[in-house]
Design an enzyme around this catalytic site. Structure first.
Site, mmCIF file in Angstrom:
data_model
loop_
_atom_site.group_PDB
_atom_site.id
_atom_site.type_symbol
_atom_site.label_atom_id
_atom_site.label_comp_id
_atom_site.label_asym_id
_atom_site.label_seq_id
_atom_site.Cartn_x
_atom_site.Cartn_y
_atom_site.Cartn_z
ATOM 1 N N ARG A 104 0.909 -0.999 0.135
ATOM 2 C CA ARG A 104 -0.507 -0.255 0.147
ATOM 3 C C ARG A 104 0.795 1.651 -0.015
ATOM 4 N NH1 ARG A 104 -5.191 1.457 3.799
ATOM 5 N NH2 ARG A 104 -6.337 -0.044 1.926
ATOM 6 N N HIS A 131 -7.393 0.678 -7.000
ATOM 7 C CA HIS A 131 -7.338 0.319 -4.784
ATOM 8 C C HIS A 131 -7.821 -1.625 -5.747
ATOM 9 C CE1 HIS A 131 -7.500 -1.250 -1.093
ATOM 10 N NE2 HIS A 131 -8.643 -0.871 -0.636
ATOM 11 N N GLN A 134 -10.240 -4.084 -3.497
ATOM 12 C CA GLN A 134 -11.128 -3.800 -2.893
ATOM 13 C C GLN A 134 -12.255 -3.826 -3.492
ATOM 14 O OE1 GLN A 134 -11.964 -1.833 0.657
ATOM 15 N NE2 GLN A 134 -14.035 -2.825 -0.672
ATOM 16 N N ASP A 223 -17.136 7.037 -1.655
ATOM 17 C CA ASP A 223 -15.612 6.724 -0.949
ATOM 18 C C ASP A 223 -15.753 8.447 -0.405
ATOM 19 O OD1 ASP A 223 -13.519 6.043 0.260
ATOM 20 O OD2 ASP A 223 -12.432 6.496 -1.434
ATOM 21 N N CYS A 263 -16.049 1.462 0.923
ATOM 22 C CA CYS A 263 -15.053 0.635 1.007
ATOM 23 C C CYS A 263 -14.887 0.802 2.443
ATOM 24 C CB CYS A 263 -13.858 1.066 0.327
ATOM 25 S SG CYS A 263 -12.782 2.458 -0.090
ATOM 26 N N ARG A 291 -13.373 -8.911 1.501
ATOM 27 C CA ARG A 291 -11.924 -8.438 1.402
ATOM 28 C C ARG A 291 -11.136 -10.028 1.685
ATOM 29 N NH1 ARG A 291 -9.802 -3.375 1.280
ATOM 30 N NH2 ARG A 291 -7.904 -3.904 0.687
HETATM 31 N N1 NVA Z 1 -9.754 6.582 -1.433
HETATM 32 C C1 NVA Z 1 -9.502 6.000 -0.093
HETATM 33 C C2 NVA Z 1 -9.422 4.745 0.567
HETATM 34 C C3 NVA Z 1 -8.867 4.377 1.189
HETATM 35 C C4 NVA Z 1 -9.333 2.831 1.678
HETATM 36 C C5 NVA Z 1 -7.765 6.540 -0.141
HETATM 37 O O1 NVA Z 1 -6.811 6.450 -0.484
HETATM 38 O O2 NVA Z 1 -7.445 7.114 1.267
HETATM 39 N N1 CP Z 2 -11.007 -0.360 2.721
HETATM 40 C C1 CP Z 2 -10.295 -0.279 2.780
HETATM 41 O O1 CP Z 2 -8.687 -0.342 2.257
HETATM 42 O O2 CP Z 2 -9.298 -0.551 4.638
HETATM 43 P P1 CP Z 2 -8.096 0.311 4.972
HETATM 44 O O3 CP Z 2 -8.071 1.368 4.392
HETATM 45 O O4 CP Z 2 -8.753 -0.242 6.995
HETATM 46 O O5 CP Z 2 -7.394 -1.161 4.827
#
Ligand code: NVA
Ligand code: CP
Length: 304
Positions: A104, A131, A134, A223, A263, A291
């Site tokens: 990540r 993502h 997800q 989101d 998500c 997930r």
């Molecule tokens: N768009 C959000 C998704 C988190 C799972 C982010 O990137 O923070």
């Molecule tokens: N939806 C998602 O990726 O959650 P986290 O940021 O908690 O991993």
């Protein structure tokens, strides 16, 4: 599965997505019926986190354990990555110890470079661009609730961010019509807007009109207005996204059986009201659960 990595959904064919979803359904069923699949016995997944996580970290770690393997957590703060060791070198080191890497991070180029150098499968656990894990879980959840994906109308309301990019690609690859409502200056990525032009059997609409996008939707996604890494923009984004909210008026424009997917984490009162969130909590937490199952399928297919 032809692909050696899961870097972005743009790389996958409809058949590969279906293969992942079918295996995920089977692994979910088997897990709930006490049938073990130790297909990754003795294997190790390195998990690199340059951003926060709850779901991604826990679901990958539990998933590896359930498949008989081991997962190890590397935060950029504690590892040498945080002190500037190049990703190419980190990749070649982890490739000597581990059997797969989940990462990540910020730039999609980091994930692509990791895959280029590691010599082992790399899985994208979220970048600024996409993502994919997800949205595989989301597709699995929608299929559970609606039986078929082809022909469904999907609407996304909010920032044209990593989730929007993956929803557009994942859903359209599965034959779903997608409409996106976002402010003009927060549109999805250019590569994704190019991709939609190549799709023959699904429609794409981009608008700043929330109710128009939601009309006859079978699934509504949203989101957060400010993603991880955008902390400095929170105030400006609150103003820009005012009205880009999933609320009762939006749900009234949609199909009566419309599902809601988020998500998580969710900001109640911003991109979604508390009322809509709670009315659709079952679907949203099915999505979070999936997930685990979807990623077990990805790991089993890539790392076996
Ligand atoms: N768009 C959000 C998704 C988190 C799972 C982010 O990137 O923070
Ligand atoms: N939806 C998602 O990726 O959650 P986290 O940021 O908690 O991993």
């Amino acid at each position: 599965m032809q692909n050696k990595h899961l870097l972005k959904l743009l790389d996958l064919s409809r058949e590969e997505i279906r293969e992942i979803l079918d295996l995920a359904d089977q692994l979910k069923y088997d897990q709930k019926h006490g049938i073990d699949h130790q297909v990754l016995k003795g294997k190790t997944l390195a998990m690199i986190f340059e951003k926060n996580s709850t779901r991604t970290r826990v679901s990958f770690e539990v998933g590896m354990f359930q498949l008989g393997g081991h997962a190890l957590f590397l935060s950029s703060k504690d590892s040498q990555l945080g002190r500037g060791e190049p990703i190419e070198d980190t990749a070649r080191v982890l490739g000597r110890y581990c059997d797969g890497i989940m990462i990540r991070t910020f730039g999609q180029d980091t994930v692509e470079k990791l895959a280029q150098y590691a010599g082992i499968p790399v899985i994208n656990g979220l970048t600024d661009f996409c993502h994919p894990c997800q949205v595989l879980a989301d597709l699995m959840t929608i299929r559970e609730h609606k039986a078929e994906l082809e022909g469904l109308n999907v609407c996304y309301i909010g920032d044209g961010n990593n989730m929007a990019n993956s929803i557009i690609v994942g859903c359209m690859k599965c034959g779903m019509n997608v409409s996106i409502a976002c402010p003009n200056s927060y549109r999805p990525d250019g590569a994704v807007l190019e991709f939609v032009k190549s799709v023959q059997d699904a429609t794409f609409t981009l608008t700043d009109d929330v109710l128009a996008a939601a009309r006859d939707a079978d699934v509504i996604f949203t989101d957060v207005w400010a993603s991880m890494g955008m902390e400095d923009e929170v105030k400006a984004r609150r103003e820009a996204f005012m009205g880009y909210q999933v609320n009762d008026a939006v749900m009234a424009a949609a199909h009566p059986d419309c599902m809601v997917q988020h998500c998580l984490p969710a900001h109640r009162g911003e991109e979604i009201t508390a009322e809509v969130f709670e009315a659709h909590a079952q679907e949203i937490f099915d999505e979070a659960e999936n997930r685990l199952h979807a990623q077990k399928a990805v790991m089993a297919l890539l790392m076996k």
